[in-house]
Design a protein around this motif. Structure first.
Motif, PDB file in Angstrom:
ATOM      1  N   ILE A  50       8.980  30.711  -2.241  1.00  0.00           N
ATOM      2  CA  ILE A  50       9.715  29.584  -1.668  1.00  0.00           C
ATOM      3  C   ILE A  50      10.136  29.908  -0.236  1.00  0.00           C
ATOM      4  O   ILE A  50      10.018  29.061   0.656  1.00  0.00           O
ATOM      5  CB  ILE A  50      10.939  29.210  -2.535  1.00  0.00           C
ATOM      6  CG1 ILE A  50      10.513  28.879  -3.971  1.00  0.00           C
ATOM      7  CG2 ILE A  50      11.721  28.069  -1.897  1.00  0.00           C
ATOM      8  CD1 ILE A  50       9.513  27.742  -4.105  1.00  0.00           C
ATOM      9  N   VAL A  51      10.601  31.132  -0.002  1.00  0.00           N
ATOM     10  CA  VAL A  51      10.965  31.562   1.350  1.00  0.00           C
ATOM     11  C   VAL A  51       9.771  31.399   2.284  1.00  0.00           C
ATOM     12  O   VAL A  51       9.887  30.824   3.378  1.00  0.00           O
ATOM     13  CB  VAL A  51      11.458  33.030   1.367  1.00  0.00           C
ATOM     14  CG1 VAL A  51      11.603  33.550   2.788  1.00  0.00           C
ATOM     15  CG2 VAL A  51      12.761  33.176   0.602  1.00  0.00           C
ATOM     16  N   ASN A  52       8.618  31.881   1.870  1.00  0.00           N
ATOM     17  CA  ASN A  52       7.417  31.800   2.702  1.00  0.00           C
ATOM     18  C   ASN A  52       6.961  30.356   2.910  1.00  0.00           C
ATOM     19  O   ASN A  52       6.509  29.997   4.000  1.00  0.00           O
ATOM     20  CB  ASN A  52       6.295  32.649   2.114  1.00  0.00           C
ATOM     21  CG  ASN A  52       6.557  34.127   2.277  1.00  0.00           C
ATOM     22  OD1 ASN A  52       7.174  34.565   3.248  1.00  0.00           O
ATOM     23  ND2 ASN A  52       6.114  34.915   1.327  1.00  0.00           N
ATOM     24  N   LEU A  53       7.084  29.537   1.901  1.00  0.00           N
ATOM     25  CA  LEU A  53       6.751  28.117   2.051  1.00  0.00           C
ATOM     26  C   LEU A  53       7.671  27.457   3.074  1.00  0.00           C
ATOM     27  O   LEU A  53       7.209  26.733   3.968  1.00  0.00           O
ATOM     28  CB  LEU A  53       6.882  27.387   0.711  1.00  0.00           C
ATOM     29  CG  LEU A  53       5.755  27.571  -0.284  1.00  0.00           C
ATOM     30  CD1 LEU A  53       6.174  27.046  -1.655  1.00  0.00           C
ATOM     31  CD2 LEU A  53       4.515  26.861   0.200  1.00  0.00           C
ATOM     32  N   ALA A  79      12.433  28.133  -7.326  1.00  0.00           N
ATOM     33  CA  ALA A  79      11.389  29.054  -7.776  1.00  0.00           C
ATOM     34  C   ALA A  79      11.301  29.075  -9.303  1.00  0.00           C
ATOM     35  O   ALA A  79      10.209  29.008  -9.872  1.00  0.00           O
ATOM     36  CB  ALA A  79      11.653  30.459  -7.232  1.00  0.00           C
ATOM     37  N   ALA A  80      12.442  29.138  -9.964  1.00  0.00           N
ATOM     38  CA  ALA A  80      12.466  29.158 -11.427  1.00  0.00           C
ATOM     39  C   ALA A  80      11.911  27.859 -12.006  1.00  0.00           C
ATOM     40  O   ALA A  80      11.175  27.879 -12.997  1.00  0.00           O
ATOM     41  CB  ALA A  80      13.889  29.396 -11.927  1.00  0.00           C
ATOM     42  N   VAL A 134       9.679  18.069  -8.813  1.00  0.00           N
ATOM     43  CA  VAL A 134      11.082  18.477  -8.907  1.00  0.00           C
ATOM     44  C   VAL A 134      11.962  17.539  -8.080  1.00  0.00           C
ATOM     45  O   VAL A 134      13.052  17.148  -8.498  1.00  0.00           O
ATOM     46  CB  VAL A 134      11.278  19.941  -8.436  1.00  0.00           C
ATOM     47  CG1 VAL A 134      12.747  20.274  -8.242  1.00  0.00           C
ATOM     48  CG2 VAL A 134      10.634  20.906  -9.427  1.00  0.00           C
ATOM     49  N   PHE A 135      11.469  17.144  -6.908  1.00  0.00           N
ATOM     50  CA  PHE A 135      12.249  16.306  -6.003  1.00  0.00           C
ATOM     51  C   PHE A 135      11.923  14.817  -6.134  1.00  0.00           C
ATOM     52  O   PHE A 135      12.428  13.997  -5.364  1.00  0.00           O
ATOM     53  CB  PHE A 135      12.038  16.764  -4.559  1.00  0.00           C
ATOM     54  CG  PHE A 135      12.505  18.164  -4.305  1.00  0.00           C
ATOM     55  CD1 PHE A 135      13.801  18.549  -4.574  1.00  0.00           C
ATOM     56  CD2 PHE A 135      11.631  19.129  -3.812  1.00  0.00           C
ATOM     57  CE1 PHE A 135      14.235  19.848  -4.354  1.00  0.00           C
ATOM     58  CE2 PHE A 135      12.057  20.421  -3.578  1.00  0.00           C
ATOM     59  CZ  PHE A 135      13.364  20.790  -3.852  1.00  0.00           C
ATOM     60  N   SER A 136      11.074  14.468  -7.085  1.00  0.00           N
ATOM     61  CA  SER A 136      10.666  13.074  -7.300  1.00  0.00           C
ATOM     62  C   SER A 136      10.173  12.414  -6.016  1.00  0.00           C
ATOM     63  O   SER A 136      10.600  11.324  -5.640  1.00  0.00           O
ATOM     64  CB  SER A 136      11.832  12.259  -7.885  1.00  0.00           C
ATOM     65  OG  SER A 136      12.225  12.783  -9.123  1.00  0.00           O
ATOM     66  N   CYS A 137       9.283  13.131  -5.337  1.00  0.00           N
ATOM     67  CA  CYS A 137       8.691  12.607  -4.107  1.00  0.00           C
ATOM     68  C   CYS A 137       7.200  12.923  -4.118  1.00  0.00           C
ATOM     69  O   CYS A 137       6.692  13.489  -5.078  1.00  0.00           O
ATOM     70  CB  CYS A 137       9.374  13.206  -2.877  1.00  0.00           C
ATOM     71  SG  CYS A 137       9.094  14.977  -2.656  1.00  0.00           S
ATOM     72  N   THR A 138       6.509  12.553  -3.067  1.00  0.00           N
ATOM     73  CA  THR A 138       5.078  12.841  -2.982  1.00  0.00           C
ATOM     74  C   THR A 138       4.845  14.158  -2.254  1.00  0.00           C
ATOM     75  O   THR A 138       5.714  14.644  -1.524  1.00  0.00           O
ATOM     76  CB  THR A 138       4.324  11.730  -2.238  1.00  0.00           C
ATOM     77  OG1 THR A 138       4.740  11.742  -0.865  1.00  0.00           O
ATOM     78  CG2 THR A 138       4.579  10.363  -2.855  1.00  0.00           C
ATOM     79  N   VAL A 139       3.668  14.696  -2.441  1.00  0.00           N
ATOM     80  CA  VAL A 139       3.276  15.909  -1.715  1.00  0.00           C
ATOM     81  C   VAL A 139       3.336  15.640  -0.216  1.00  0.00           C
ATOM     82  O   VAL A 139       3.788  16.481   0.564  1.00  0.00           O
ATOM     83  CB  VAL A 139       1.864  16.368  -2.154  1.00  0.00           C
ATOM     84  CG1 VAL A 139       1.342  17.480  -1.267  1.00  0.00           C
ATOM     85  CG2 VAL A 139       1.877  16.808  -3.606  1.00  0.00           C
TER      86      VAL A 139
END
Length: 70
Positions: A32-35, A22-23, A53-58
């Motif tokens: 983030i919890v709801n996601l 979240a930060a 953040v995770f170096s991945c795609t949507v």
């Protein structure tokens, strides 16, 4: 169609808490919890920020189960 997400799995692999994520993306932990629980569809910007953040795609993180591609 059901909204699904792999945020929890990616976050766990990185040893990151919901608060940490979240930060990093500038939202409240509750977002983030709801996601993670599929109760919130993110904006495109938020989805892209989380993917970065995770170096991945949507598409790696989010999907609609039962979605038919045309």
């Amino acid at each position: 169609m059901v909204f699904t997400t792999k945020i929890r799995a990616y976050r766990s692999q990185c040893g990151m808490t919901q608060g940490d994520l979240a930060a990093r993306v500038g939202v409240r932990r509750e977002t983030i919890v709801n996601l993670e629980n599929g109760r919130y569809n993110p904006s495109l910007k938020l989805a892209m920020d989380i993917a970065a953040v995770f170096s991945c795609t949507v598409e790696d993180l989010f999907a609609f189960a039962g979605e038919e591609h045309k």
